[in-house]
Design an enzyme around this catalytic site. Structure first.
Site, PDB file in Angstrom:
ATOM      1  N   TYR A  68      60.171  40.300  62.814  1.00 51.70           N
ATOM      2  CA  TYR A  68      60.731  41.077  61.680  1.00 51.70           C
ATOM      3  C   TYR A  68      61.314  42.649  62.022  1.00 51.70           C
ATOM      4  CZ  TYR A  68      59.849  36.992  59.050  1.00 51.70           C
ATOM      5  OH  TYR A  68      59.849  35.753  58.389  1.00 51.70           O
ATOM      6  N   PHE A 102      51.533  35.671  49.945  1.00 48.26           N
ATOM      7  CA  PHE A 102      52.510  34.963  49.372  1.00 48.26           C
ATOM      8  C   PHE A 102      53.526  34.358  50.390  1.00 48.26           C
ATOM      9  CE2 PHE A 102      55.559  38.590  50.192  1.00 48.26           C
ATOM     10  CZ  PHE A 102      54.901  39.529  50.540  1.00 48.26           C
TER      11      PHE A 102
HETATM   12  C1  COA Z   1      60.836  32.513  63.030  1.00 47.11           C
HETATM   13  C2  COA Z   1      62.093  31.729  62.771  1.00 47.11           C
HETATM   14  C3  COA Z   1      62.161  31.646  61.467  1.00 47.11           C
HETATM   15  C4  COA Z   1      63.278  32.218  63.544  1.00 47.11           C
HETATM   16  O1  COA Z   1      64.299  31.436  63.426  1.00 47.11           O
HETATM   17  P1  COA Z   1      65.632  31.429  64.581  1.00 47.11           P
HETATM   18  O2  COA Z   1      66.785  31.009  63.751  1.00 47.11           O
HETATM   19  O3  COA Z   1      65.187  30.706  65.518  1.00 47.11           O
HETATM   20  O4  COA Z   1      65.804  32.868  64.730  1.00 47.11           O
HETATM   21  P2  COA Z   1      67.311  33.538  65.070  1.00 47.11           P
HETATM   22  O5  COA Z   1      67.743  32.822  66.225  1.00 47.11           O
HETATM   23  O6  COA Z   1      68.135  34.010  63.918  1.00 47.11           O
HETATM   24  O7  COA Z   1      66.597  34.897  66.035  1.00 47.11           O
HETATM   25  C5  COA Z   1      66.872  36.145  65.822  1.00 47.11           C
HETATM   26  C6  COA Z   1      66.102  37.026  66.582  1.00 47.11           C
HETATM   27  O8  COA Z   1      64.627  36.851  66.762  1.00 47.11           O
HETATM   28  C7  COA Z   1      64.262  36.535  67.685  1.00 47.11           C
HETATM   29  N1  COA Z   1      63.066  35.745  67.197  1.00 47.11           N
HETATM   30  C8  COA Z   1      63.195  34.587  66.281  1.00 47.11           C
HETATM   31  N2  COA Z   1      62.151  34.114  66.366  1.00 47.11           N
HETATM   32  C9  COA Z   1      61.055  34.762  66.922  1.00 47.11           C
HETATM   33  C10 COA Z   1      59.813  34.628  67.302  1.00 47.11           C
HETATM   34  N3  COA Z   1      59.009  33.759  66.914  1.00 47.11           N
HETATM   35  N4  COA Z   1      58.973  35.542  68.320  1.00 47.11           N
HETATM   36  C11 COA Z   1      59.926  36.411  68.708  1.00 47.11           C
HETATM   37  N5  COA Z   1      61.168  36.693  68.424  1.00 47.11           N
HETATM   38  C12 COA Z   1      61.712  35.699  67.608  1.00 47.11           C
HETATM   39  C13 COA Z   1      65.166  35.702  68.283  1.00 47.11           C
HETATM   40  O9  COA Z   1      65.104  35.884  69.749  1.00 47.11           O
HETATM   41  C14 COA Z   1      66.593  36.662  68.099  1.00 47.11           C
HETATM   42  O10 COA Z   1      66.644  37.703  68.882  1.00 47.11           O
HETATM   43  P3  COA Z   1      67.968  38.560  69.599  1.00 47.11           P
HETATM   44  O11 COA Z   1      68.443  38.684  68.127  1.00 47.11           O
HETATM   45  O12 COA Z   1      67.386  39.603  70.397  1.00 47.11           O
HETATM   46  O13 COA Z   1      68.607  37.336  70.201  1.00 47.11           O
HETATM   47  C15 COA Z   1      61.871  30.068  63.509  1.00 47.11           C
HETATM   48  O14 COA Z   1      61.492  30.147  64.759  1.00 47.11           O
HETATM   49  C16 COA Z   1      60.873  29.354  62.693  1.00 47.11           C
HETATM   50  O15 COA Z   1      60.897  28.882  61.505  1.00 47.11           O
HETATM   51  N6  COA Z   1      59.409  29.619  62.884  1.00 47.11           N
HETATM   52  C17 COA Z   1      58.222  28.673  62.436  1.00 47.11           C
HETATM   53  C18 COA Z   1      57.917  29.319  60.930  1.00 47.11           C
HETATM   54  C19 COA Z   1      57.684  30.865  60.854  1.00 47.11           C
HETATM   55  O16 COA Z   1      56.903  31.360  61.660  1.00 47.11           O
HETATM   56  N7  COA Z   1      58.450  31.545  59.957  1.00 47.11           N
HETATM   57  C20 COA Z   1      58.292  32.903  59.790  1.00 47.11           C
HETATM   58  C21 COA Z   1      57.449  32.998  58.539  1.00 47.11           C
HETATM   59  S1  COA Z   1      56.957  34.787  58.294  1.00 47.11           S
END
Ligand code: COA
Length: 430
Positions: A143, A430
């Site tokens: 984030y 939450f």
């Molecule tokens: C975390 C999650 C929502 C990311 O979704 P996503 O659609 O793959 O993310 P994006 O493609 O929009 O990525 C945006 C950026 O964040 C980075 N990023 C996304 N997830 C990441 C992670 N888990 N760790 C590190 N970097 C991450 C991407 O590499 C990308 O970086 P860039 O802009 O330098 O290329 C997804 O992996 C997920 O659902 N994970 C499991 C549930 C979870 O952990 N949710 C978060 C709850 S707080």
């Protein structure tokens, strides 16, 4: 330079980027699809049927949710926001978006779905007039790029029963300052189901005076939507009452194998009540150790133990992440405790905004306006999120290389200005 110049970049650019995918707001009709998508994103099979969302999801505010849809209209991503109040330094209350249920299907990851949902969500949060957004991060690297910084911290404290004696407090009571640990109240053990609204009332009193704490809306308690003791999961609850019988603290706990008493949370409206509740759980028979799941890292409890090594701190973790969406409003909303001036050059790369602000504090009143003056500190908005509640000092982030101190003495000046009356802490999940 005026305020409009600083905040001027609008969201057209972001909308143009979202081509192959649609992001739309949810309604009550989307609840089942929303919950199903979140479960799949987290890889959790639901324990109960999804229809109707289940107790845990019943507090979702479906008018604040987002669904990302693939080109063929299937849900591939989710993001929710709750409407909470956050207690700021100085005990002012600010409305905040509590971002949650963020997930993207494993089949659609790393294609920018989360990024697009974050842009849309931040735009909507701003247009509601909320100047802060907060969340709990499943993984720390996610984030920061969206402008969130870790702002409160929490620790698990484990105390073996045979070393659990509390030292006799040396501090002597005066009329103005009763001795910490001197307790004229009572403790009653209730079952969670017998507590009625007393926990909600105690929590509400506590959170209003604890910087970093979030409100727990009545509907969460009424629906049992949350972790213990908000949920109705079986628990014992030690409820503390003052000498007049007014409930002013509680410790929700369970005893499991191997004879560990685990305290979900100890909520106390002052330090003496916390000590009384700690004394109660530490004195429980037939228990080998007591685990306090959530205490502030600098909590005095460790210092109250006769054996300072008895309290083993573990799982030191970031908890609430904070994102500023209107810097002048956010900085003037919180309380300040030292007069002074500071020029902050703040970069917000995710929203494409950069502005230099003059923060002025006079007799506790803060002003914050755009300026052309030379900066004292140059920082990313996520670092301002970390500093905002007082959970970390500017000089720590300067030493870590996050913040640039633009002149000698700037970090020390910022430390003095950002200092708060007590460390922020948040226990709400939450
Ligand atoms: C975390 C999650 C929502 C990311 O979704 P996503 O659609 O793959 O993310 P994006 O493609 O929009 O990525 C945006 C950026 O964040 C980075 N990023 C996304 N997830 C990441 C992670 N888990 N760790 C590190 N970097 C991450 C991407 O590499 C990308 O970086 P860039 O802009 O330098 O290329 C997804 O992996 C997920 O659902 N994970 C499991 C549930 C979870 O952990 N949710 C978060 C709850 S707080």
């Amino acid at each position: 330079m005026n305020e409009h110049d600083c905040l001027c970049r609008n969201f057209e650019y972001f909308e143009k980027e979202a081509t192959a995918m649609e992001i739309r707001s949810t309604t009550d009709e989307d609840l089942d699809a929303f919950v199903d998508t979140v479960h799949t994103a987290f890889g959790h099979f639901p324990k109960t049927p999804i229809a109707g969302g289940g107790r845990w999801w019943s507090a979702l505010e479906m008018d604040r949710g987002l669904l990302a849809l693939s080109a063929d209209g299937r849900p591939v991503g989710t993001a929710a926001a709750y409407s909470f109040e956050l207690t700021l330094p100085g005990r002012t209350l600010a409305p905040v978006a509590g971002v949650s249920a963020v997930g993207v299907l494993p089949s659609h990851r790393r294609r920018g779905v989360l990024g697009e949902m974050m842009r849309r969500q931040l735009s909507e949060v701003r247009s509601r007039g909320e100047f802060l957004s907060v969340l709990l991060a499943s993984e720390a690297p996610i984030y920061g790029r969206f402008g969130y910084g870790p702002a409160t911290f929490t620790t698990r404290l484990t105390v073996p029963r045979h070393r659990a004696a509390l030292a006799v407090p040396r501090a002597r009571a005066t009329a103005d300052a009763p001795a910490t640990g001197a307790d004229s109240g009572t403790v009653e053990v209730l079952r969670r189901a017998e507590c009625g609204e007393v926990l909600e009332e105690i929590y509400d009193r506590y959170r209003r005076s604890q910087p970093g704490a979030l409100s727990r809306p009545h509907r969460w308690w009424a629906l049992g939507a949350g972790q213990s003791p908000v949920s109705s999961a079986p628990r014992y609850v030690a409820v503390h009452r003052d000498a007049d019988g007014t409930a002013d603290g509680y410790a929700s706990y369970s005893i499991g194998e191997p004879t560990t008493l685990t305290v979900d949370e100890t909520i106390a409206t002052d330090d003496a009540v916390f000590t009384a509740l700690a004394r109660f759980v530490l004195g429980h028979d037939l228990v080998s150790q007591v685990v306090f799941r959530h205490v502030p890292p600098e909590h005095p409890l460790r210092w109250q133990l006769a054996d300072i090594r008895a309290g083993e701190a573990g799982e030191h973790a970031d908890w609430l992440w904070v994102r500023l969406l209107d810097i002048p409003r956010a900085l003037t909303a919180r309380g300040w405790f030292t007069d002074g001036e500071l020029v902050l050059d703040v970069d917000d790369p995710f929203l494409g905004e950069r502005c230099r602000y003059l923060l002025t504090v006079r007799e506790g009143e803060a002003g914050c306006v755009p300026t052309d003056r030379q900066p004292d500190l140059s920082l990313d908005v996520r670092d301002l999120g970390s500093l905002y509640l007082g959970g970390v000092t500017p000089s720590t982030l300067v030493r870590a290389g996050h913040i640039l101190a633009c002149r000698p003495g700037a970090a020390a000046l910022a430390d003095a200005l950002f200092r708060t009356e007590s460390a922020p802490h948040c226990v709400h999940w939450f």
